[in-house]
Design a protein around this motif. Sequence first.
Motif, PDB file in Angstrom:
ATOM      1  N   GLU A  93     -31.666 -34.289  -6.138  1.00 57.39           N
ATOM      2  CA  GLU A  93     -32.337 -33.142  -5.510  1.00 57.39           C
ATOM      3  C   GLU A  93     -32.725 -33.476  -4.070  1.00 57.39           C
ATOM      4  O   GLU A  93     -32.551 -32.663  -3.160  1.00 57.39           O
ATOM      5  N   LYS A  94     -33.227 -34.684  -3.863  1.00 66.29           N
ATOM      6  CA  LYS A  94     -33.593 -35.127  -2.511  1.00 66.29           C
ATOM      7  C   LYS A  94     -32.353 -35.208  -1.627  1.00 66.29           C
ATOM      8  O   LYS A  94     -32.376 -34.798  -0.465  1.00 66.29           O
ATOM      9  N   GLU A  95     -31.256 -35.728  -2.191  1.00 63.73           N
ATOM     10  CA  GLU A  95     -29.982 -35.795  -1.464  1.00 63.73           C
ATOM     11  C   GLU A  95     -29.549 -34.406  -1.001  1.00 63.73           C
ATOM     12  O   GLU A  95     -29.119 -34.227   0.142  1.00 63.73           O
ATOM     13  N   LEU A  96     -29.669 -33.442  -1.893  1.00 58.61           N
ATOM     14  CA  LEU A  96     -29.274 -32.071  -1.585  1.00 58.61           C
ATOM     15  C   LEU A  96     -30.143 -31.487  -0.471  1.00 58.61           C
ATOM     16  O   LEU A  96     -29.627 -30.886   0.482  1.00 58.61           O
ATOM     17  N   ARG A  97     -31.445 -31.679  -0.554  1.00 61.40           N
ATOM     18  CA  ARG A  97     -32.356 -31.184   0.510  1.00 61.40           C
ATOM     19  C   ARG A  97     -32.046 -31.862   1.841  1.00 61.40           C
ATOM     20  O   ARG A  97     -32.042 -31.214   2.883  1.00 61.40           O
ATOM     21  N   ASP A  98     -31.783 -33.166   1.798  1.00 64.04           N
ATOM     22  CA  ASP A  98     -31.443 -33.891   3.032  1.00 64.04           C
ATOM     23  C   ASP A  98     -30.140 -33.375   3.642  1.00 64.04           C
ATOM     24  O   ASP A  98     -30.029 -33.242   4.863  1.00 64.04           O
ATOM     25  N   LEU A  99     -29.168 -33.084   2.777  1.00 63.49           N
ATOM     26  CA  LEU A  99     -27.894 -32.557   3.260  1.00 63.49           C
ATOM     27  C   LEU A  99     -28.091 -31.174   3.894  1.00 63.49           C
ATOM     28  O   LEU A  99     -27.533 -30.889   4.961  1.00 63.49           O
ATOM     29  N   GLN A 100     -28.894 -30.326   3.252  1.00 64.45           N
ATOM     30  CA  GLN A 100     -29.177 -28.991   3.820  1.00 64.45           C
ATOM     31  C   GLN A 100     -29.832 -29.125   5.190  1.00 64.45           C
ATOM     32  O   GLN A 100     -29.471 -28.426   6.132  1.00 64.45           O
ATOM     33  N   LYS A 101     -30.783 -30.037   5.273  1.00 65.83           N
ATOM     34  CA  LYS A 101     -31.473 -30.257   6.550  1.00 65.83           C
ATOM     35  C   LYS A 101     -30.501 -30.805   7.595  1.00 65.83           C
ATOM     36  O   LYS A 101     -30.531 -30.382   8.750  1.00 65.83           O
ATOM     37  N   LYS A 102     -29.650 -31.745   7.164  1.00 67.23           N
ATOM     38  CA  LYS A 102     -28.685 -32.349   8.092  1.00 67.23           C
ATOM     39  C   LYS A 102     -27.709 -31.307   8.624  1.00 67.23           C
ATOM     40  O   LYS A 102     -27.371 -31.303   9.804  1.00 67.23           O
ATOM     41  N   ARG A 103     -27.266 -30.404   7.765  1.00 64.25           N
ATOM     42  CA  ARG A 103     -26.278 -29.407   8.168  1.00 64.25           C
ATOM     43  C   ARG A 103     -26.897 -28.217   8.895  1.00 64.25           C
ATOM     44  O   ARG A 103     -26.391 -27.795   9.928  1.00 64.25           O
ATOM     45  N   PHE A 104     -27.972 -27.662   8.335  1.00 66.68           N
ATOM     46  CA  PHE A 104     -28.500 -26.393   8.833  1.00 66.68           C
ATOM     47  C   PHE A 104     -29.911 -26.471   9.394  1.00 66.68           C
ATOM     48  O   PHE A 104     -30.447 -25.468   9.861  1.00 66.68           O
ATOM     49  N   GLY A 105     -30.517 -27.637   9.363  1.00 68.06           N
ATOM     50  CA  GLY A 105     -31.882 -27.783   9.850  1.00 68.06           C
ATOM     51  C   GLY A 105     -31.965 -27.769  11.367  1.00 68.06           C
ATOM     52  O   GLY A 105     -30.966 -27.696  12.077  1.00 68.06           O
ATOM     53  N   PHE A 106     -33.202 -27.839  11.845  1.00 68.23           N
ATOM     54  CA  PHE A 106     -33.452 -27.882  13.281  1.00 68.23           C
ATOM     55  C   PHE A 106     -32.734 -29.089  13.864  1.00 68.23           C
ATOM     56  O   PHE A 106     -32.895 -30.202  13.378  1.00 68.23           O
ATOM     57  N   GLU A 107     -31.917 -28.855  14.865  1.00 70.41           N
ATOM     58  CA  GLU A 107     -31.079 -29.883  15.489  1.00 70.41           C
ATOM     59  C   GLU A 107     -30.139 -30.551  14.485  1.00 70.41           C
ATOM     60  O   GLU A 107     -29.797 -31.724  14.615  1.00 70.41           O
ATOM     61  N   GLY A 108     -29.690 -29.765  13.492  1.00 72.73           N
ATOM     62  CA  GLY A 108     -28.713 -30.253  12.523  1.00 72.73           C
ATOM     63  C   GLY A 108     -27.302 -30.100  13.063  1.00 72.73           C
ATOM     64  O   GLY A 108     -27.081 -29.797  14.242  1.00 72.73           O
ATOM     65  N   ASP A 109     -26.333 -30.297  12.176  1.00 68.35           N
ATOM     66  CA  ASP A 109     -24.930 -30.244  12.583  1.00 68.35           C
ATOM     67  C   ASP A 109     -24.537 -28.874  13.137  1.00 68.35           C
ATOM     68  O   ASP A 109     -23.781 -28.792  14.105  1.00 68.35           O
ATOM     69  N   LEU A 110     -25.057 -27.805  12.523  1.00 73.45           N
ATOM     70  CA  LEU A 110     -24.724 -26.458  13.001  1.00 73.45           C
ATOM     71  C   LEU A 110     -25.275 -26.240  14.409  1.00 73.45           C
ATOM     72  O   LEU A 110     -24.587 -25.699  15.279  1.00 73.45           O
ATOM     73  N   PHE A 111     -26.490 -26.689  14.639  1.00 71.44           N
ATOM     74  CA  PHE A 111     -27.101 -26.572  15.970  1.00 71.44           C
ATOM     75  C   PHE A 111     -26.279 -27.344  16.999  1.00 71.44           C
ATOM     76  O   PHE A 111     -25.990 -26.828  18.076  1.00 71.44           O
ATOM     77  N   LYS A 112     -25.870 -28.551  16.638  1.00 71.86           N
ATOM     78  CA  LYS A 112     -25.085 -29.389  17.559  1.00 71.86           C
ATOM     79  C   LYS A 112     -23.718 -28.764  17.841  1.00 71.86           C
ATOM     80  O   LYS A 112     -23.256 -28.771  18.982  1.00 71.86           O
ATOM     81  N   LYS A 113     -23.085 -28.215  16.809  1.00 68.32           N
ATOM     82  CA  LYS A 113     -21.793 -27.559  17.000  1.00 68.32           C
ATOM     83  C   LYS A 113     -21.951 -26.324  17.884  1.00 68.32           C
ATOM     84  O   LYS A 113     -21.101 -26.050  18.727  1.00 68.32           O
TER      85      LYS A 113
END
Length: 170
Positions: A93-113
Amino acid sequence: MKKTLLIAFGLLLAALITNAQRYAVIDSKYILEKLPEYKESQTKLDKFSEQWQQEIDNKQAALDKMYKDYDAEQIMLPDDLKKKREDELFNKEKELRDLQKKRFGFEGDLFKKRQELIKPIQDKVYNAIQKLAVEKSFDFILDKSEGITVIFADPKLDRSEDVLKILGVK
């Protein structure tokens, strides 16, 4: 005396008129949507977003299955195995939350892209707007698309087409 006062008033009025601030209104959303490179970049960004969402959905489905299996087996499991499975679930569950944050969080992958793909185009539009402001001697240029609320804007003040001309878009 009246004549001198009338001339002074006329000069003051002329000074105020010539000193009036010039402004224009643009619609940056409209301008961006007319740019082919913006559409391409937005499509690429959407593809990345879909891929990352699919990745998250797959991990969520696996986690849901793990919870379902645990609920079905929990009665028969000894305490040490139960604790181990609960820890496993917690970590997933923690892995999943971390992945969501990494991809869509503030300054995540989506922001960088978005910064990588869209920002150069926005900068190009901003430079064209700046060029228009200098050429036409505008003191203010308001954007009516999203941030600033413009209750009414006379269509003859809209200079979005002028910006598109500067950018070379017809």
